[in-house]
Every structure is written in C-alpha cells, then in structure tokens.
Design a protein around this motif. Structure first.
Motif, PDB file in Angstrom:
ATOM      1  N   PRO A 117       0.811  -1.224   0.000  1.00  0.00           N
ATOM      2  CA  PRO A 117       0.000   0.000   0.000  1.00  0.00           C
ATOM      3  C   PRO A 117       0.844   1.274   0.000  1.00  0.00           C
ATOM      4  O   PRO A 117       0.427   2.301  -0.557  1.00  0.00           O
ATOM      5  N   ILE A 118       2.027   1.225   0.627  1.00  0.00           N
ATOM      6  CA  ILE A 118       2.920   2.384   0.615  1.00  0.00           C
ATOM      7  C   ILE A 118       3.397   2.665  -0.805  1.00  0.00           C
ATOM      8  O   ILE A 118       3.401   3.818  -1.264  1.00  0.00           O
ATOM      9  N   PHE A 119       3.782   1.608  -1.524  1.00  0.00           N
ATOM     10  CA  PHE A 119       4.226   1.790  -2.904  1.00  0.00           C
ATOM     11  C   PHE A 119       3.081   2.309  -3.775  1.00  0.00           C
ATOM     12  O   PHE A 119       3.273   3.217  -4.593  1.00  0.00           O
ATOM     13  N   ALA A 120       1.890   1.720  -3.604  1.00  0.00           N
ATOM     14  CA  ALA A 120       0.748   2.127  -4.425  1.00  0.00           C
ATOM     15  C   ALA A 120       0.342   3.566  -4.144  1.00  0.00           C
ATOM     16  O   ALA A 120       0.025   4.327  -5.070  1.00  0.00           O
ATOM     17  N   LEU A 132       3.951   5.500  -5.998  1.00  0.00           N
ATOM     18  CA  LEU A 132       3.403   5.484  -7.356  1.00  0.00           C
ATOM     19  C   LEU A 132       2.186   6.392  -7.498  1.00  0.00           C
ATOM     20  O   LEU A 132       1.568   6.436  -8.562  1.00  0.00           O
ATOM     21  N   HIS A 133       1.794   7.059  -6.401  1.00  0.00           N
ATOM     22  CA  HIS A 133       0.730   8.077  -6.422  1.00  0.00           C
ATOM     23  C   HIS A 133      -0.591   7.513  -6.955  1.00  0.00           C
ATOM     24  O   HIS A 133      -1.269   8.134  -7.767  1.00  0.00           O
ATOM     25  N   GLY A 134      -0.965   6.322  -6.456  1.00  0.00           N
ATOM     26  CA  GLY A 134      -2.215   5.695  -6.861  1.00  0.00           C
ATOM     27  C   GLY A 134      -3.120   5.461  -5.676  1.00  0.00           C
ATOM     28  O   GLY A 134      -3.028   6.150  -4.648  1.00  0.00           O
ATOM     29  N   GLY A 135      -4.007   4.464  -5.825  1.00  0.00           N
ATOM     30  CA  GLY A 135      -4.948   4.151  -4.770  1.00  0.00           C
ATOM     31  C   GLY A 135      -5.201   2.654  -4.697  1.00  0.00           C
ATOM     32  O   GLY A 135      -4.341   1.847  -5.053  1.00  0.00           O
ATOM     33  N   ALA A 136      -6.417   2.294  -4.270  1.00  0.00           N
ATOM     34  CA  ALA A 136      -6.746   0.880  -4.103  1.00  0.00           C
ATOM     35  C   ALA A 136      -6.680   0.121  -5.421  1.00  0.00           C
ATOM     36  O   ALA A 136      -6.273  -1.051  -5.462  1.00  0.00           O
ATOM     37  N   ARG A 137      -7.074   0.762  -6.508  1.00  0.00           N
ATOM     38  CA  ARG A 137      -7.041   0.101  -7.813  1.00  0.00           C
ATOM     39  C   ARG A 137      -5.597  -0.240  -8.213  1.00  0.00           C
ATOM     40  O   ARG A 137      -5.308  -1.338  -8.698  1.00  0.00           O
ATOM     41  N   ARG A 196       9.762   3.940 -10.172  1.00  0.00           N
ATOM     42  CA  ARG A 196       8.822   4.990  -9.788  1.00  0.00           C
ATOM     43  C   ARG A 196       7.688   5.107 -10.815  1.00  0.00           C
ATOM     44  O   ARG A 196       6.986   6.117 -10.845  1.00  0.00           O
ATOM     45  N   HIS A 197       7.516   4.092 -11.640  1.00  0.00           N
ATOM     46  CA  HIS A 197       6.472   4.081 -12.658  1.00  0.00           C
ATOM     47  C   HIS A 197       5.620   2.820 -12.485  1.00  0.00           C
ATOM     48  O   HIS A 197       6.159   1.717 -12.316  1.00  0.00           O
ATOM     49  N   LEU A 198       4.304   2.971 -12.553  1.00  0.00           N
ATOM     50  CA  LEU A 198       3.392   1.876 -12.261  1.00  0.00           C
ATOM     51  C   LEU A 198       3.628   0.667 -13.155  1.00  0.00           C
ATOM     52  O   LEU A 198       3.766  -0.463 -12.670  1.00  0.00           O
TER      53      LEU A 198
END
Length: 449
Positions: free
Chosen positions: A267-270, A274-279, A330-332
C-alpha cells in the motif's frame, strides 16, 4: 501393389502438434482425474479469490484509517504470528486426527470470522484494534488449517499424482491471487472494504460444500503413541538431523523473514511512491500473482522431481534481484513488470521446496514437517512484517524492500554452495518414500555403475 500409409503418416505436422499439446495439458492437469481433488480444487479456487479480496481490502482499510506503515506491519504480524507459535501443535494434530474433519472445521470458522469483519465494517464501527483481534483469530485457524491441508493432498490423489497435486494447488492459490486483488481494487474503490469481507465470507460455502461431498476411504490415525510433546519433538528432531530438510526449511525461513514483507508494504508503494490508490494496489498484487501462476504452471508440467534442488536457489536469487529492481522503480507499469519475475521466483522456490519436503518425509511425520514448513514460510512472515514496518518508517519502504531482496540473493548462494554435500542423503530419502524414485533430481543424482 500400392503401399498403405500408416496412421502416423496420414497425420500432418499440425495434427501431431495438436496431439502433443493435448498430451501436455493432460499431463499438467493429471491430478484432476481424482474426484475428491476436483471438488477440493473448484471449492478452494472460489474461496481463495475471496481470501485475496479480503487481504487487499484489509490492508487498504488499515492504511486508510491510520496512514501508518508501522500499523500495517503490526496487523500483518498479528495475522501470522499464531502460525509460528502454534505450528508444532498443529502438526501433531494433523498427524493424529482426521485431516478432513480438521479442514471442515477450520474453513467454517474462517467463514464466521470473515462475516464478523464484514458486519463491523459495513456497520461503520470498525476499529484498528478489532481488525487486529480478528486477524489474530484467523491466524490461529490457519495454523491448524495449513499443515492439515498440505498433508491431506496425498489422501485425495495418492502417491503417483502427489507432485502434480502440489503444483496445481499452488496454481490455484496464485490464480486466485490474480483475480482477487483485481476485484478487490474495483470493489474497494466503488463500494468500500466491507463488501469485500462479505464476499469472502460467502465464498467459503463453496469449499465447505466440496469437502462434504468427498468420498474418502477410512484411514487410521498415523500416530497413536507417545505424548503430544514427544510427538512434536520427534518432528523437530527429524528436521534438525536431516540435512536436506533442514537446509530447505532454513532457506524458506530467511526468505520469508527478509523479503516477504514487501507485500505488507505494497500500500505504501501504491499510495505514496506510485501516487495511486486501491485500484493500483490491486494491479500490483495482481502482477505478482501473474508471475506466481506462471511459476506454478511450470511446476505442474513437470512429471518428476528432476532439478528441483537447483531450482530452489536459482528461484530465490531471481526473487531477490526482482525485488531490488522493483524498489528502484517509480512508474506503475514498470513496477508491475518487475513484480512478475518476483512472483515467478517466489512461487518456484516455495513450490519446489514444498514438493521436495513431501517426497522426502515419511507419511507418519508428514503433518509435523509440513507444519514446520508453514512455520518457516508463513510464520516467519509476521516477524518480517513487523521489522519491515519499523524499517520502512525509519528508512523508507524502497530501501527496506531492497535490503530484503539482497538477503534472498545471499541466502540462495549459501544454499547453492551446500547443495552438493546433501545429494546422497536426499537421494536415499526420496527413494525410501517411493515417490519419484524413477526420476530423481539432477542436483541429487543416483550414481551410475
């Protein structure tokens, strides 16, 4: 007089390739010819999708409520430390009592715990301490479920298809690992974590129904003499004094302690990196599952244990190297691509270790040794999760994961160096059990006259 073409001559290259493909598929799925394993496989597949949904939703719920990497590690610790503490007792139980009834009881209890978590979350009254308590109770249940389920495989498929059943069981686990996080990411983003917990609770109906529909021959208890303490000590003594078993368990323990906490930190990485969320969290976990599924299918296609000793250390180093590279991304999409070989290496190592242990261990000790495997594989995870949470809070999640990956590479190299000295003993153990005796590991060869 005209010559008559043989059937093989009448078939074109495409027909031959198709026939080989069909044979390959039948070989990969050969354990599914057993009715009991069919019921087990289908029920577990549905249930495990729900389990992975709950895992992702629970991590995200803790992160949403607290934003703390430390508490993520604490919840991971609470959910898995019972497996480490109770594994010896659970192995004794699996070797003395009916494994089928144990699994029915554990799956029913897991369903009730999932529905309780769903009720509290949907009611809007859930607290972090309640999540920890329920996670701990589920860990107690899993401590008894895992060794009983692993030892139960041979009762469903027999010796001839045991290796394939282990690999298919891993394939099922990792197939669910792909589907579950993807569904969880969508559900959490749209309707919240509570419905993921509810869906997991309902999914247990499938596995319980499959277990109750099985037709099993009556089996006598494998261990009837001695006190519980004596029986548990016997399992430890076998593992300690059997060099190949000891080395495999230690490698699993080191990898689980140092590297597996990366899942708790996901969850920290997401979210932060990586500036994302649950998805995005579901996508990352799903990528790991893709690699793990490919690894499990690779194992399922094997007809013997040839080369598995070598596969173990190579997979451990692959896992470690992939985690180091993942920690730098650093890229999804690059992160997802790097998690595929990480999942593949993890699955090959754990699946090969599981297989080698089961082919070397006598039936009467199977539950106890597999409980030690669950202690090392899953039980060391909570300690690693707690240490990983503390380390991530101090030095950051990327460096924590990189350190874990480096540890995997070192541990794999040590195992590779010691492997030649264990060839003879491993060969004798495999042949003594009558499993895979005609196809011993290349790294553990039978000397030729």
């Amino acid at each position: 007089m005209a010559e008559t073409a043989t059937p093989s001559e009448l078939r074109g290259p495409g027909d031959v390739d198709n026939q080989r493909a069909r044979i390959g598929v039948r070989n990969t799925l050969r354990a599914l010819r057993h009715r009991n394993f069919q019921l087990f496989f289908s029920g577990q597949l549905i249930s495990l999708v729900g389990t992975w949904m709950q895992n992702i939703a629970q991590d995200w719920l803790v992160y949403r409520l607290t934003g703390s990497s430390l508490l993520l590690g604490v919840v991971g610790f609470a959910s898995q430390i019972p497996i480490f503490l109770l594994a010896p007792l659970a192995g004794f139980v699996a070797d003395r009592w009916n494994r089928h009834r144990i699994i029915v009881a554990t799956q029913t209890t897991s369903m009730l715990l999932a529905l309780t978590l769903a009720g509290l979350t949907l009611g809007g009254v859930i607290r972090v301490w309640e999540i920890m308590v329920l996670a701990s109770l589920l860990g107690v249940v899993n401590a008894f479920d895992i060794p009983a389920r692993q030892a139960f495989l041979i009762e469903m498929v027999g010796r001839d298809d045991l290796l394939n059943a282990i690999a298919l069981n891993s394939s099922m686990f990792n197939g669910a690992r792909i589907i579950g996080p993807a569904i969880a990411g969508i559900l959490v983003a749209s309707v919240g974590e509570g419905w993921c917990f509810f869906a997991n609770g309902i999914s247990y109906v499938a596995v319980i129904a499959g277990l109750l529909l099985m037709r099993l021959t009556r089996r006598a208890a494998l261990q009837k003499h001695g006190s519980p303490l004596e029986n548990m000590v016997e399992g430890f003594r076998f593992a300690r004094h059997t060099a190949p078993v000891r080395a495999l368990l230690l490698l699993v323990g080191f990898v689980s302690l140092a590297a597996m906490p990366y899942t708790v930190l996901m969850p920290i990485f997401a979210g932060r990196i990586l500036h994302g969320g649950a998805r995005q969290l579901g996508m990352l976990m799903g990528a790991t599952g893709v690699g793990a599924l490919l690894g499990a299918l690779t194992l399922a296609s094997k007809t013997g244990v040839t080369g598995l000793g070598r596969w173990v250390w190579m997979a451990a180093t692959t896992f470690g190297a992939s985690l180091i590279l993942f920690s730098l991304s650093r890229h999804l999409w690059l992160s997802m691509a790097l998690l595929v070989p990480a999942g593949f290496g993890m699955m090959i190592q754990m699946g090969s270790t599981n297989t080698l242990l089961q082919v070397m261990v006598p039936d009467r000790l199977r539950g106890r040794v597999m409980s030690l495997y669950s202690m090392m594989f899953i039980g060391m995870g909570p300690i690693g999760a707690l240490l990983g949470g503390v380390a991530a809070a101090r030095v950051g999640a990327p460096l924590t994961v990189a350190i874990g990956g480096s540890t995997c590479i070192v541990a794999g190299a040590v195992f590779a160096r010691r492997l030649p000295a264990m060839r003879g003993e491993a060969r004798e153990l495999i042949l003594a059990q009558g499993i895979g005796s005609g196809d011993p590991p290349a790294s553990l060869p039978i000397p030729r006259p």
